[in-house]
Design a protein around this motif. Sequence first.
Motif, PDB file in Angstrom:
ATOM      1  N   UNK A 441       9.192  12.786  -8.336  1.00 25.34           N
ATOM      2  CA  UNK A 441      10.045  11.702  -8.831  1.00 25.34           C
ATOM      3  C   UNK A 441      10.155  10.575  -7.818  1.00 25.34           C
ATOM      4  N   UNK A 442      10.424  10.923  -6.554  1.00 23.94           N
ATOM      5  CA  UNK A 442      10.600   9.903  -5.519  1.00 23.94           C
ATOM      6  C   UNK A 442       9.287   9.184  -5.218  1.00 23.94           C
ATOM      7  N   UNK A 443       8.186   9.917  -5.291  1.00 23.81           N
ATOM      8  CA  UNK A 443       6.899   9.250  -5.116  1.00 23.81           C
ATOM      9  C   UNK A 443       6.657   8.283  -6.280  1.00 23.81           C
ATOM     10  N   UNK A 444       7.006   8.704  -7.499  1.00 23.24           N
ATOM     11  CA  UNK A 444       6.856   7.830  -8.657  1.00 23.24           C
ATOM     12  C   UNK A 444       7.698   6.575  -8.543  1.00 23.24           C
ATOM     13  N   UNK A 445       8.928   6.720  -8.020  1.00 27.47           N
ATOM     14  CA  UNK A 445       9.801   5.552  -7.837  1.00 27.47           C
ATOM     15  C   UNK A 445       9.207   4.608  -6.800  1.00 27.47           C
ATOM     16  N   UNK A 446       8.710   5.170  -5.700  1.00 28.15           N
ATOM     17  CA  UNK A 446       8.112   4.349  -4.647  1.00 28.15           C
ATOM     18  C   UNK A 446       6.874   3.631  -5.173  1.00 28.15           C
ATOM     19  N   UNK A 447       6.028   4.369  -5.913  1.00 29.65           N
ATOM     20  CA  UNK A 447       4.816   3.768  -6.465  1.00 29.65           C
ATOM     21  C   UNK A 447       5.152   2.696  -7.497  1.00 29.65           C
ATOM     22  N   UNK A 448       6.204   2.942  -8.297  1.00 23.41           N
ATOM     23  CA  UNK A 448       6.610   1.950  -9.300  1.00 23.41           C
ATOM     24  C   UNK A 448       7.106   0.666  -8.633  1.00 23.41           C
ATOM     25  N   UNK A 449       7.777   0.805  -7.488  1.00 19.25           N
ATOM     26  CA  UNK A 449       8.180  -0.383  -6.739  1.00 19.25           C
ATOM     27  C   UNK A 449       6.941  -1.162  -6.299  1.00 19.25           C
ATOM     28  N   UNK A 450       5.902  -0.403  -5.903  1.00 13.28           N
ATOM     29  CA  UNK A 450       4.650  -1.059  -5.550  1.00 13.28           C
ATOM     30  C   UNK A 450       4.057  -1.809  -6.721  1.00 13.28           C
ATOM     31  N   UNK A 451       4.061  -1.180  -7.898  1.00 16.04           N
ATOM     32  CA  UNK A 451       3.496  -1.854  -9.074  1.00 16.04           C
ATOM     33  C   UNK A 451       4.344  -3.052  -9.483  1.00 16.04           C
ATOM     34  N   UNK A 452       5.636  -3.009  -9.221  1.00 21.56           N
ATOM     35  CA  UNK A 452       6.454  -4.204  -9.457  1.00 21.56           C
ATOM     36  C   UNK A 452       5.961  -5.341  -8.565  1.00 21.56           C
ATOM     37  N   UNK A 453       5.619  -5.004  -7.321  1.00 19.46           N
ATOM     38  CA  UNK A 453       5.034  -6.004  -6.436  1.00 19.46           C
ATOM     39  C   UNK A 453       3.687  -6.488  -6.934  1.00 19.46           C
ATOM     40  N   UNK A 454       2.892  -5.559  -7.482  1.00 17.32           N
ATOM     41  CA  UNK A 454       1.586  -5.938  -8.028  1.00 17.32           C
ATOM     42  C   UNK A 454       1.748  -6.903  -9.197  1.00 17.32           C
TER      43      UNK A 454
END
Length: 539
Positions: A441-454
Amino acid sequence: MPRGQQLEVLNALDVAKTQLYHFTAIVVAGMGFFTDAYDLFSISLCTKLLGRIYYFNEKSKKPGVLPPGAAAAVTGVALVGTLLGQLFFGWLGDKMGRKKVYGVTLVLMVVCSLASGLSFGHSAKGVIATLCFFRFWLGFGIGGDYPLSATIMSEYANKKTRGAFISAVFAMQGFGILTSGIVSLIVSVSFNHAYPAPPYEQNPAGSTVPQDDYMWRIIVMFGAVPAALTYYWRMKMPETARYTALVARNAQQAAKDMAMVLNVEIDPEVEKVEKLTVKESNSFGLFSREFVRRHGLHLLGTTSTWFFLDIAFYSQNLFQKNVLSGIGWIPPAETMSAGEELFKIAKAQTLIALFSTVPGYWFTVGFIDIIGRFAIQLMGFFFMTIFMFALAIPYNHWTEKANRIGFVIIYSLTFFFSNFGPNATTFVVPAEIYPARLRSTCHGISAAAGKAGAIVGAFGFLYASESQDPTKVDLGYPTGIGIKNSLIILGCVNALGMLFTFLVPEPKGKSLEELSGENEDEGEDGDAPTSTSNRTVPV
């Protein structure tokens, strides 16, 4: 468990020598990232081709280009799907288990890659709309691969080389980017030879031929091949022992699975797992005060650094053709047929990937367990900042023909240090520092923050980087602040990433349970233990 104690099955994984199953897991998980990168970056090669095929303007007689809205949708819709997939499948991976949902993401990628290439419609808008629909669901499947692959690899790896194994999975992304360029080169050469089109200046309307429509479809559909080839092996992988023992509380199954993988006898230690079951000190939830106290700054660090990194990384990758065209390394569109333009853009991307992007990933694999995640991430952000400003401030100098090679070299170094830097470490660290029941879950949240940046990078850079292009002005498309100012902004973004890196802990050389505090008991006063492994690196 008393502090420092470890279930035998988990200790066996931590101290296991590098074996065939490690490399098998890297390839099986990594091929998902190969597919991810291929699908996400091959579309950037096809956008100019789509514009020339579907948006030729009879009035202006200039090369057809995708309207900014259509270009943003084609490029960005997969990123939106990826963000949602990271959150959904990250959560599902902790609820149902990593393996149970691992195959679903791969099936989505295969089906939607094929469907994207078969996009249909009675008009240009119809084709683009259909393509966007399937690319959204393609992105949704890609998103699920981030938290699941990272978590599975971290939970399979030994303590000594865990960073190298996780980053090797992510390094397959570099081969995906490289392959997208190579496939595009092969397709464009084949079609240009079989169905030559006249140069644009001789016949603007004929600078594309009907067969050009097959080129982008073949390129997009090829992404289904590597994903399909690894499905069988994904389904054969057992559930990770850490999920089975620490979350599902099935010590016997965890011991049985890992004994088969490691070829050793392992005591299931049922009684020890039962003690874990009744212990409540480590059962805090994601939105609890205890999680905020233990991991709040860590989550801020992993989300913010990935967010800033992806603004720069995706802007560079998805729109490098704009940058290289801006300095004249890629000739103007009106001097080439559509197939020739695809060839030149693919050639530029392939060279940068081969000599910069791919080596950067594997430098991280080689050094991450030697110098640590923190040092690599800080160094990467630092050099990305320096090189962006070195390109932006004297930008007019680089546009002169004699200086273009220098620009390309420095521009390539930004790719090298993003991959021998935060693009790899932001993927690795969230898979290591959170508890097993919240790791995906926490990895998914971190990755989703990255995709928000993308998404910020993809949509923002699309408009911001457009210089005063007469073609766009004639067609009534808006122009932006220019490539120079865009590069200055990206340099500032990288500087912010360097600053927020100081919130991220250093996991090198520690077990996952040490990092998350799962092998520690509450003190007698009810307070959670203090673990030095969870402290951030001092500033």
